[in-house]
Design a protein around this motif. Structure first.
Motif, mmCIF file in Angstrom:
data_model
loop_
_atom_site.group_PDB
_atom_site.id
_atom_site.type_symbol
_atom_site.label_atom_id
_atom_site.label_comp_id
_atom_site.label_asym_id
_atom_site.label_seq_id
_atom_site.Cartn_x
_atom_site.Cartn_y
_atom_site.Cartn_z
ATOM 1 N N GLU A 1 0.757 -1.318 0.063
ATOM 2 C CA GLU A 1 -0.118 -0.137 -0.070
ATOM 3 C C GLU A 1 0.898 1.214 0.138
ATOM 4 O O GLU A 1 0.354 2.274 -0.672
ATOM 5 C CB GLU A 1 -1.027 -0.010 1.167
ATOM 6 C CG GLU A 1 -1.781 1.299 1.268
ATOM 7 C CD GLU A 1 -3.001 1.341 2.601
ATOM 8 O OE1 GLU A 1 -3.108 0.139 2.965
ATOM 9 O OE2 GLU A 1 -3.730 2.276 2.331
ATOM 10 N N LYS B 1 3.807 1.737 -1.301
ATOM 11 C CA LYS B 1 4.544 1.917 -2.375
ATOM 12 C C LYS B 1 3.297 2.426 -3.362
ATOM 13 O O LYS B 1 3.533 3.305 -4.338
ATOM 14 C CB LYS B 1 4.893 0.546 -3.061
ATOM 15 C CG LYS B 1 6.210 -0.237 -2.562
ATOM 16 C CD LYS B 1 6.736 -1.388 -3.334
ATOM 17 C CE LYS B 1 7.779 -1.989 -2.722
ATOM 18 N NZ LYS B 1 7.417 -3.572 -2.518
ATOM 19 N N HIS B 2 2.255 1.847 -3.344
ATOM 20 C CA HIS B 2 1.180 2.282 -4.010
ATOM 21 C C HIS B 2 0.872 4.000 -3.984
ATOM 22 O O HIS B 2 0.640 4.610 -4.910
ATOM 23 C CB HIS B 2 -0.217 1.698 -3.823
ATOM 24 C CG HIS B 2 -1.437 2.087 -4.497
ATOM 25 N ND1 HIS B 2 -1.639 1.700 -5.903
ATOM 26 C CD2 HIS B 2 -2.325 2.668 -4.372
ATOM 27 C CE1 HIS B 2 -3.002 2.417 -6.536
ATOM 28 N NE2 HIS B 2 -3.113 3.056 -5.292
ATOM 29 N N ARG B 3 0.758 4.345 -2.550
ATOM 30 C CA ARG B 3 0.549 5.683 -2.311
ATOM 31 C C ARG B 3 1.666 6.621 -2.836
ATOM 32 O O ARG B 3 1.420 7.749 -3.256
ATOM 33 C CB ARG B 3 0.443 5.878 -0.703
ATOM 34 C CG ARG B 3 -0.633 4.966 -0.185
ATOM 35 C CD ARG B 3 -2.091 5.321 -0.349
ATOM 36 N NE ARG B 3 -3.196 4.729 0.311
ATOM 37 C CZ ARG B 3 -4.428 4.748 0.008
ATOM 38 N NH1 ARG B 3 -4.719 5.284 -0.726
ATOM 39 N NH2 ARG B 3 -5.131 3.938 0.777
ATOM 40 N N THR C 1 2.184 5.386 -7.337
ATOM 41 C CA THR C 1 1.167 5.369 -8.123
ATOM 42 C C THR C 1 0.345 6.600 -7.884
ATOM 43 O O THR C 1 0.135 7.477 -8.857
ATOM 44 C CB THR C 1 0.095 4.220 -8.058
ATOM 45 O OG1 THR C 1 1.170 3.060 -8.205
ATOM 46 C CG2 THR C 1 -0.582 4.235 -9.062
ATOM 47 N N GLU C 2 -0.271 6.686 -6.608
ATOM 48 C CA GLU C 2 -1.149 7.758 -6.331
ATOM 49 C C GLU C 2 -0.368 9.294 -5.904
ATOM 50 O O GLU C 2 -1.042 10.338 -6.084
ATOM 51 C CB GLU C 2 -1.744 7.514 -4.953
ATOM 52 C CG GLU C 2 -2.834 6.457 -5.203
ATOM 53 C CD GLU C 2 -3.886 6.450 -4.129
ATOM 54 O OE1 GLU C 2 -4.994 5.810 -4.146
ATOM 55 O OE2 GLU C 2 -3.729 6.973 -2.786
ATOM 56 N N SER D 1 -8.745 1.107 -6.792
ATOM 57 C CA SER D 1 -7.423 0.531 -6.172
ATOM 58 C C SER D 1 -8.242 -0.070 -5.102
ATOM 59 O O SER D 1 -9.227 -0.031 -4.477
ATOM 60 C CB SER D 1 -6.613 1.637 -5.757
ATOM 61 O OG SER D 1 -6.223 1.400 -4.555
#
Lengths: 310, 310
Positions: free
Chosen positions: A72, A74-76, A79-80, B15
């Motif tokens: 999560e 890494k995603h925040r 990506t986000e 997501s």
């Protein structure tokens, strides 16, 4: 002149004022807009903290080696891109409590496994008067996070003061069920209407009348109705300001549209006007229904064959 | 190595992680036990603040001329004696932000009519890094108070982010209604049981098993049952620890005692075992009751005079 008095431990409940119930926390909505938060850690707990502070519009700096980032996180970050500043390294020391401009952070959160490092970050932060939370170590927390329900602008926090995570979760479920499905949208629309009213009638001296008028709207319109209030509806509602009266849903939408809904909402409206049955439990409803069913069928029998009931 | 990235304003909801919803506050339970709070003001708003901070076990100093005290403030100071230090005078200047030992206060709240004085207290507090709240002046608040529901150790806070006090109040009423009558007592008793379990099984390595066992108790016992759990019951429950299984209410109380309650609780227990009707609305209950009533009375008529229904 000053008086020093020890606080009494028992407070009488016979008083007309609310009884003081010690043992709670001070539940607050901390304002983080324009504030800088430092988060040390990159695991699952850190990811939860990230959501908390970004929901509150903070400027967020994260310190954590990339190898320690959860999926999560890494995603925040990647990506986000909701992390404003990311340092791919471990916490270095007191200098890390200052941002790039040399200003102290406004809040420090740690969520790392190294309890010695956590403790030393806590001590440094407190010395510099930065509010600090060390995950899972209550004595090293100036504040706790609770179980939060979010529906658009609505936030509901449930805290049991650490009496048990499971029971807190059960209360949370009850509270979630009690919220109308569209409560977030209804509150957002009311916020928009309130803004438009303030634009139309900006005078400070009208604040009391503005408030009473908004109360009037909220009392006359149901959750469903508020949630589907369009910008055009708002113009029609605001047109009622001069008359000093908030128009009802029926007045704004027209009778046909307003009464188009199901028998269910009609019945709801009928019962809402009757305070005694306005809130009825399933048990009483079942009993009343049973009596009504018996009476109705016996009445039908009696009408057709009066002798059958003799 | 550091990465600077602007936060994205739109966050995708596709997501698998929770969507970030900006615009909220950071809802916290601020810990005030052993902390010193300064309250400047003595009116009705100040009295509300006093209850907030004393509910959270703060050491409280109040500065306000006696002539400006509301009835409730007088009662709290003179009768209940819950104010630890009272100064019968107006705020004097920066030196008032330090306590008798020369230590900075941990939090400053003002609730006075003089907006220039409020602003200057806010500026001084921020310079000294003391969290501050000036009643009714959002830009001069580091945190807001919300609408709080308290039931013993349970605290539920409702915040609508300032979208409207009336609608916040309506949500509060819904939430209050959703709480079981004895929720505070049930949570207190669970807290006691949890403490006893930790005494009996203090090992850190057992923390996971302890948590699962507490979940088991909370799932098998209803709110009513938890609320009436006696110390003796707890001993019997804890005796189940070695078997790795939390005894049910029936196992602890014995069948007779357990089933002694009213038909109401029996029916509730029956319906709780049936997921379809476990949560039933008054409307469905009324309809079901109606059908049952009609069926029952027609059945009785049919049994007595079958020809009547022909």
């Amino acid at each position: 002149m000053s008086t020093s008095a020890g606080p009494s431990t028992t407070s009488s409940s016979s008083s007309k004022y609310p009884t003081i119930v010690p043992g709670g926390g001070l539940i607050l909505a901390w304002q983080l807009k324009g504030k800088k938060v430092l988060l040390v850690g990159g695991g699952m707990v850190a990811a939860g903290r990230l959501v908390n502070v970004k929901d509150a519009d903070a400027h967020l700096t994260v310190i954590s080696p990339r190898s320690g980032l959860s999926g999560e996180m890494k995603h925040r970050i990647d990506t986000e891109k909701v992390v404003d500043v990311y340092h791919d390294r471990s916490f270095g020391g007191e200098e890390d409590l200052y941002d790039a401009e040399g200003k102290l952070y406004d809040m420090v959160l740690t969520a790392i496994d190294d309890s010695d490092l956590s403790r030393s970050i806590c001590v440094m932060a407190r010395k510099l008067r930065i509010p600090v939370n060390v995950a899972d170590v209550p004595p090293e927390c100036d504040f706790y996070f609770g179980s939060l329900i979010r529906r658009g602008p609505l936030q509901v926090m449930v805290s049991t003061g650490g009496k048990g995570p499971k029971i807190a979760n059960q209360v949370r479920t009850l509270v979630e069920r009690s919220l109308p499905e569209n409560v977030g949208e209804a509150i957002s629309r009311v916020g928009v209407l309130r803004g438009k009213l303030r634009e139309r009638v900006p005078e400070q001296k009208e604040s009391g009348r503005r408030m009473r008028w908004m109360i009037d709207v909220c009392e006359r319109w149901s959750w469903d109705q508020l949630a589907e209030m369009t910008d055009r509806d708002m113009e029609l509602i605001l047109a009622g300001w001069e008359k000093g009266k908030a128009p009802s849903y029926v007045e704004v939408k027209g009778v046909t549209k307003a009464y188009a809904p199901t028998w269910h909402s009609l019945a709801k409206r009928f019962f809402a006007t009757c305070p005694v049955v306005g809130y009825i439990s399933p048990w009483s409803a079942g009993l009343l229904g049973f009596a009504a069913g018996a009476a109705a069928s016996l009445g039908m029998v009696a009408a057709r064959r009066p002798e059958a009931l003799r």
